[in-house]
Design a protein around this motif. Structure first.
Motif, PDB file in Angstrom:
ATOM      1  N   UNK A 239      21.160  53.689  -7.057  1.00  0.00           N
ATOM      2  CA  UNK A 239      22.045  53.202  -5.981  1.00  0.00           C
ATOM      3  C   UNK A 239      21.257  52.917  -4.705  1.00  0.00           C
ATOM      4  N   UNK A 240      20.345  53.823  -4.356  1.00  0.00           N
ATOM      5  CA  UNK A 240      19.581  53.641  -3.124  1.00  0.00           C
ATOM      6  C   UNK A 240      18.701  52.397  -3.206  1.00  0.00           C
ATOM      7  N   UNK A 241      18.059  52.186  -4.356  1.00  0.00           N
ATOM      8  CA  UNK A 241      17.219  51.002  -4.511  1.00  0.00           C
ATOM      9  C   UNK A 241      18.060  49.726  -4.482  1.00  0.00           C
ATOM     10  N   UNK A 242      19.202  49.752  -5.155  1.00  0.00           N
ATOM     11  CA  UNK A 242      20.078  48.579  -5.146  1.00  0.00           C
ATOM     12  C   UNK A 242      20.524  48.271  -3.714  1.00  0.00           C
ATOM     13  N   UNK A 243      20.993  49.286  -2.998  1.00  0.00           N
ATOM     14  CA  UNK A 243      21.526  49.098  -1.639  1.00  0.00           C
ATOM     15  C   UNK A 243      20.445  48.567  -0.699  1.00  0.00           C
ATOM     16  N   UNK A 244      19.187  48.950  -0.947  1.00  0.00           N
ATOM     17  CA  UNK A 244      18.076  48.502  -0.118  1.00  0.00           C
ATOM     18  C   UNK A 244      17.680  47.059  -0.409  1.00  0.00           C
ATOM     19  N   UNK A 245      17.735  46.674  -1.678  1.00  0.00           N
ATOM     20  CA  UNK A 245      17.125  45.412  -2.098  1.00  0.00           C
ATOM     21  C   UNK A 245      18.096  44.257  -2.293  1.00  0.00           C
ATOM     22  N   UNK A 246      19.384  44.556  -2.505  1.00  0.00           N
ATOM     23  CA  UNK A 246      20.322  43.495  -2.876  1.00  0.00           C
ATOM     24  C   UNK A 246      21.572  43.533  -2.005  1.00  0.00           C
ATOM     25  N   UNK A 247      22.466  42.599  -2.283  1.00  0.00           N
ATOM     26  CA  UNK A 247      23.701  42.468  -1.514  1.00  0.00           C
ATOM     27  C   UNK A 247      24.505  43.773  -1.616  1.00  0.00           C
ATOM     28  N   UNK A 248      24.751  44.460  -0.507  1.00  0.00           N
ATOM     29  CA  UNK A 248      25.393  45.771  -0.570  1.00  0.00           C
ATOM     30  C   UNK A 248      26.817  45.705  -1.111  1.00  0.00           C
ATOM     31  N   UNK A 249      27.200  46.758  -1.813  1.00  0.00           N
ATOM     32  CA  UNK A 249      28.567  46.912  -2.300  1.00  0.00           C
ATOM     33  C   UNK A 249      29.444  47.548  -1.215  1.00  0.00           C
ATOM     34  N   UNK A 250      30.760  47.298  -1.315  1.00  0.00           N
ATOM     35  CA  UNK A 250      31.693  47.948  -0.402  1.00  0.00           C
ATOM     36  C   UNK A 250      31.888  49.426  -0.744  1.00  0.00           C
ATOM     37  N   UNK A 251      31.803  49.752  -2.043  1.00  0.00           N
ATOM     38  CA  UNK A 251      31.885  51.142  -2.480  1.00  0.00           C
ATOM     39  C   UNK A 251      30.958  51.345  -3.668  1.00  0.00           C
ATOM     40  N   UNK A 252      30.409  52.558  -3.729  1.00  0.00           N
ATOM     41  CA  UNK A 252      29.615  53.001  -4.865  1.00  0.00           C
ATOM     42  C   UNK A 252      30.286  54.250  -5.439  1.00  0.00           C
ATOM     43  N   UNK A 253      30.168  54.441  -6.744  1.00  0.00           N
ATOM     44  CA  UNK A 253      30.784  55.589  -7.399  1.00  0.00           C
ATOM     45  C   UNK A 253      29.713  56.363  -8.163  1.00  0.00           C
ATOM     46  N   UNK A 254      29.767  57.682  -8.077  1.00  0.00           N
ATOM     47  CA  UNK A 254      28.826  58.479  -8.851  1.00  0.00           C
ATOM     48  C   UNK A 254      29.239  58.495 -10.318  1.00  0.00           C
ATOM     49  N   UNK A 255      28.288  58.644 -11.247  1.00  0.00           N
ATOM     50  CA  UNK A 255      28.674  59.004 -12.606  1.00  0.00           C
ATOM     51  C   UNK A 255      29.497  60.295 -12.572  1.00  0.00           C
ATOM     52  N   UNK A 256      30.351  60.496 -13.573  1.00  0.00           N
ATOM     53  CA  UNK A 256      31.369  61.545 -13.457  1.00  0.00           C
ATOM     54  C   UNK A 256      30.781  62.953 -13.361  1.00  0.00           C
TER      55      UNK A 256
END
Length: 306
Positions: A17-34
């Protein structure tokens, strides 16, 4: 349109999630695996790493809970509030046979009386917001009429619908007829999830459901981390973006006290999705799958992303 990153066990960790949020178009919400409630202890070290705010900087993160025990659900929700989380998500969508055999995830959907009692207890006992991620039934799409009637009785923050039944797993096509009825009959804000792999898939969804305001992206974004950028018109991800994304994940897994074998296992799992972007790189992808040491793995990555 709002966009969410779906949780995928073993892949969308805090490192991903941290790498995605840094490198690509940010999401409005992220969810943890259960997270699954434990009767005699708090979070283990792996779970704590997932939810620590400092491991998820700049994100709106929603912890996902899988449970059919109301007391256990409320206890873990209370612990999560201590970390600052005001919203949690109830997983009623996981189709795994191991999960379903315990009447959790989408297996809980066939126990409608128990589900109704469970929801009554957690919504009476909560001090925060609870959204739900659901399938449309366990055996048949016809089950969803009763399931939605139950959901509509409660103050559900948001209903994320993956319009397949449990026994579909990820086969067959999402049932858009049932989703259309849900859009019409739900008293709860609805989010769509399922089989958005290309910008064209997302465009067709918007055309079919012009009132839809939220989409959750799962396997499509893991196959192609630049998908949201393509959907929003900024073009495909560059090689530099993909390399930065890969290198951050690879580095952070090594920094996370993992051994070489475990790090390579995690990276191979990621490439089992991302490899679909590079059909012409079959030989290098095979080298990734067979690599047992960092040097061979990195040489194959260099051939693909260099």
């Amino acid at each position: 349109m709002k966009y969410y990153l779906a949780p995928l066990e073993g892949v969308t960790s805090h490192i991903y999630r941290r790498a995605y949020h840094t490198c690509f178009c940010p999401m409005d919400k992220y969810f943890t695996p259960f997270l699954v409630p434990h009767t005699k202890r708090g979070f283990n070290s792996r779970e704590r790493r997932e939810i620590l705010p400092e491991n998820n900087p700049g994100m709106y993160l929603v912890p996902q809970i899988m449970s059919n025990d109301a007391d256990g659900f409320l206890k873990i929700e209370e612990k999560l509030r201590e970390y600052g989380y005001e919203e949690v998500n109830l997983n009623l969508g996981c189709p795994s046979k191991t999960v379903v055999s315990k009447n959790r995830g989408s297996g809980f959907l066939s126990k409608t009386e128990e589900l109704d009692r469970f929801l009554d207890q957690i919504y009476r006992g909560t001090k925060g917001k609870i959204s739900i991620k659901t399938r449309i039934g366990r055996y048949s799409p016809d089950e969803f009429e009763e399931i939605l009637r139950i959901y509509n009785q409660y103050p559900v923050e948001e209903l994320i619908i993956h319009p397949r039944v449990q026994q579909d797993f990820y086969k067959n096509r999402p049932n858009l007829e049932v989703f259309a009825r849900a859009m019409k009959e739900s008293r709860i804000p609805v989010c769509y999830n399922g089989d958005i792999f290309t910008p064209e898939d997302e465009k067709r969804l918007e055309e079919k459901f012009p009132d839809l305001s939220c989409v959750m992206l799962g396997r499509g974004i893991i196959r192609n981390p630049g998908l949201l950028g393509e959907i929003e018109g900024s073009g495909k991800a560059s090689a530099e973006q993909l390399r930065k994304f890969h290198d951050q994940i690879f580095h952070d897994y090594q920094e996370n006290s993992m051994g070489e074998k475990q790090v390579l296992f995690k990276m191979k799992e990621l490439w089992s999705y991302m490899g679909t972007m590079f059909p012409e790189k079959g030989k290098a992808l095979k080298s990734i799958r067979k690599s047992e040491k960092y040097d061979r793995y990195q040489a194959a990555v260099e051939e693909i992303l260099g």
